[in-house]
Design an enzyme around this catalytic site. Structure first.
Site, PDB file in Angstrom:
ATOM      1  N   ARG A  18       1.006  -1.216  -0.129  1.00  0.00           N
ATOM      2  CA  ARG A  18      -0.015  -0.088   0.028  1.00  0.00           C
ATOM      3  C   ARG A  18       0.700   1.513  -0.073  1.00  0.00           C
ATOM      4  O   ARG A  18       0.418   2.200  -0.043  1.00  0.00           O
ATOM      5  CB  ARG A  18      -0.985   0.071   1.084  1.00  0.00           C
ATOM      6  CG  ARG A  18      -2.244  -0.818   0.884  1.00  0.00           C
ATOM      7  CD  ARG A  18      -2.998  -0.811   2.256  1.00  0.00           C
ATOM      8  NE  ARG A  18      -2.449  -1.945   3.124  1.00  0.00           N
ATOM      9  CZ  ARG A  18      -2.821  -1.885   4.312  1.00  0.00           C
ATOM     10  NH1 ARG A  18      -4.031  -1.186   4.907  1.00  0.00           N
ATOM     11  NH2 ARG A  18      -2.556  -2.613   5.188  1.00  0.00           N
ATOM     12  N   ARG A 434      40.237  44.764  -7.618  1.00  0.00           N
ATOM     13  CA  ARG A 434      39.394  45.274  -8.694  1.00  0.00           C
ATOM     14  C   ARG A 434      40.016  46.310  -9.582  1.00  0.00           C
ATOM     15  O   ARG A 434      41.223  46.900  -9.049  1.00  0.00           O
ATOM     16  CB  ARG A 434      38.130  45.805  -8.170  1.00  0.00           C
ATOM     17  CG  ARG A 434      38.562  47.052  -7.220  1.00  0.00           C
ATOM     18  CD  ARG A 434      37.182  47.654  -6.530  1.00  0.00           C
ATOM     19  NE  ARG A 434      37.591  48.656  -5.857  1.00  0.00           N
ATOM     20  CZ  ARG A 434      37.565  48.799  -4.388  1.00  0.00           C
ATOM     21  NH1 ARG A 434      37.145  47.537  -3.707  1.00  0.00           N
ATOM     22  NH2 ARG A 434      37.820  49.826  -3.484  1.00  0.00           N
TER      23      ARG A 434
END
Ligand code: UD1
Ligand code: CA
Length: 456
Positions: A18, A434
């Site tokens: 089930r 950067r």
């Protein structure tokens, strides 16, 4: 618990049709642990001397789970599913070798407690066979425990085989039974299959035992402990009960759950005192939370998975969330702050470190008091291997920094925002990668004018 050696046999050969699943029923999970795992844990806390598990043919994963959780467990295969007595007899070698008490459990009742097993053992001090029953709210489908005028148990009648009068009995068989080993096999071998299901019912041991002059006793347990899982709805209902019980325990231990019904724990979650847990927090396996911790809404914490078994530790005074994701191997030291949309995996954040917004910290150490700016990412994976990032105490990592591992940032170093750090940075240095700032005065205005002219 008694001094008598205890063999616990767990019946888990049922197919669990089930559930409609490729996974055997007892391997489905409640609170992050298999149904079988819960039953084995109860057997272990009841201090079973030996554990035997009966599985169906081809259930190798169930065997593996049993042996993983209970390394000494013996696993037996029931070749054909011919009823609970037949299943128990699959463990005949273990039964024959054992002298003492035997308690039979079902692999699909994860809420059963060690206390019920212990009560069964105690009752076996007086009786040869012990039935564990409960007052069923709706007894339909259960075996009824039948008692005579003196209150002595004389039989268990399966629902299908019961008369109208017997069906009015609410005291039902939980599926847990205890036996003294002495004449157990003699009784089991006498069980036949003349019943509505043509199955060998373990429950017939009661009537047969009584005919053989054995004494029968019973103990009662709470209905919630006997809840079995046969389908997905029952799986959810057992999870519901398990969570409710755990939440109550966590609150009793001195934690505040603002909306208890929205917090989900795992079988092994440990929560300290004066912890506040806001709504919608989920704990996966392997998480330990210290004292005075605040866990804000929508935080997800998993401490262990298949690859990393170390767990996650949330230290005293940590402030976590909202919307944090803590993964296996995370270790947050005293007073650490981890905020919204920060993911931590296999990383140690030492005392007072802060990562308040939008970061990924994986395979890393963040030294005491270091500050991780928003958008910082440890680039730990090159597509093949994972690499380590080490950030020193008191370091300041500017926002939107990519730390390309393996890499080290020394104590007290400062990294400029937007940097890509692929080389080690010395202690107390400033590193910025950067591109230089370039500015063209009036350029934007000229650009707009040009574009506007083109449109005409
Ligand atoms: C059983 C009891 C019933 C009790 C109920 C409680 C019997 C005959 N009936 O009924 O009195 O009220 O549990 O939930 O025992 N199993 C095997 N091999 C088999 C059959 C079963 O290993 O051939 C295992 C199942 O995997 C399960 C357990 O035994 O873990 C119980 O079997 P199940 O078929 O669920 O029994 P019930 O009909 O629920
Ligand atoms: Ca059942």
């Amino acid at each position: 618990m008694t001094d008598t050696p205890l063999l616990i046999v767990i019946l888990a050969a049922g197919k669990g049709t089930r559930m409609r699943s490729a996974v055997p029923k007892v391997l489905h999970q409640v609170a992050g642990r298999s149904l079988l795992g819960h039953v084995i844990a109860a057997a272990q806390s009841a201090a079973a001397t030996r554990i035997a598990v009966v599985v169906g043919p081809g259930m190798d994963d169930v065997r593996k789970e049993a042996v993983k959780l209970a390394p000494g467990a013996e696993v037996f295969v029931q070749t054909e599913q011919r009823g609970t007595a037949n299943a128990l007899l699959a463990a005949r070698p273990a039964l024959a070798a054992h002298s003492g008490n035997v308690v039979v459990l079902c692999g699909d009742t994860p809420l059963l407690t060690a206390a019920t097993i212990a009560a069964t053992e105690v009752r076996l001090g007086q009786s040869d066979i012990v039935v564990v029953g409960f007052e069923a709210t709706d007894p339909a489908g259960y075996g009824r425990v039948l008692t005579d005028a003196y209150g002595h148990v004389y039989a268990i009648r399966e629902h299908k085989d019961a008369s109208e009068a017997e069906r009015t009995v609410r005291f039902s068989n939980s599926g847990v039974m205890g036996f003294r080993s002495g004449r157990m096999l003699e009784v089991l071998d006498a069980i036949g299959s003349a019943n509505a299901n043509s199955e060998f019912y373990l429950t017939d041991a009661v009537e047969i035992g009584r005919q053989k002059g054995l004494s029968i006793g019973s103990v009662s347990t709470h209905e919630r402990e006997t809840q079995g899982v046969n389908d997905r709805a029952q799986l959810a209902s057992v999870e519901f009960d398990w969570q409710a019980h755990k939440r109550a325990g966590v609150m009793a231990g001195g934690a505040t759950l603002v909306a208890p019904e929205t917090v989900y724990f795992s079988f092994d979650t440990v929560i300290g005192q004066d912890v506040v847990i806001e709504p919608f927090v989920v704990f996966g396996p392997g998480v330990t939370v210290g004292n005075n911790v605040t866990i804000r809404a929508f935080t997800h914490i998993v401490g262990a998975d298949r690859k990393i078994a170390t767990g996650a530790r949330i230290g005293d005074g940590v402030d976590l969330g909202p919307f944090s994701r803590i993964r296996p191997g995370a270790d947050l030291g005293k007073g650490v702050h981890v905020g919204n949309f920060v993911e931590v995996k296999n990383a140690v954040l030492e005392a007072g470190a802060k990562a308040n917004h939008l970061s990924y910290l994986g395979d890393a150490r963040v030294g005491a008091g270091a500050n991780i700016g928003a958008g910082t990412i440890t680039c730990n994976y090159d597509g093949f291997n994972k690499h380590h990032t080490d950030i020193g105490a008191g370091a300041f990592i500017g926002s939107n920094t990519a730390l390309v591992a393996p890499v080290k940032v020394g104590d007290g170093a400062i990294i400029g925002a937007g940097s890509v750090i692929a080389k080690d940075v010395a202690a107390d240095a400033l590193a910025i990668t950067r591109a230089p700032h370039e500015e063209r005065p009036g350029w934007a205005a000229k650009f707009r004018t040009m574009m506007a002219r083109r449109k005409k």
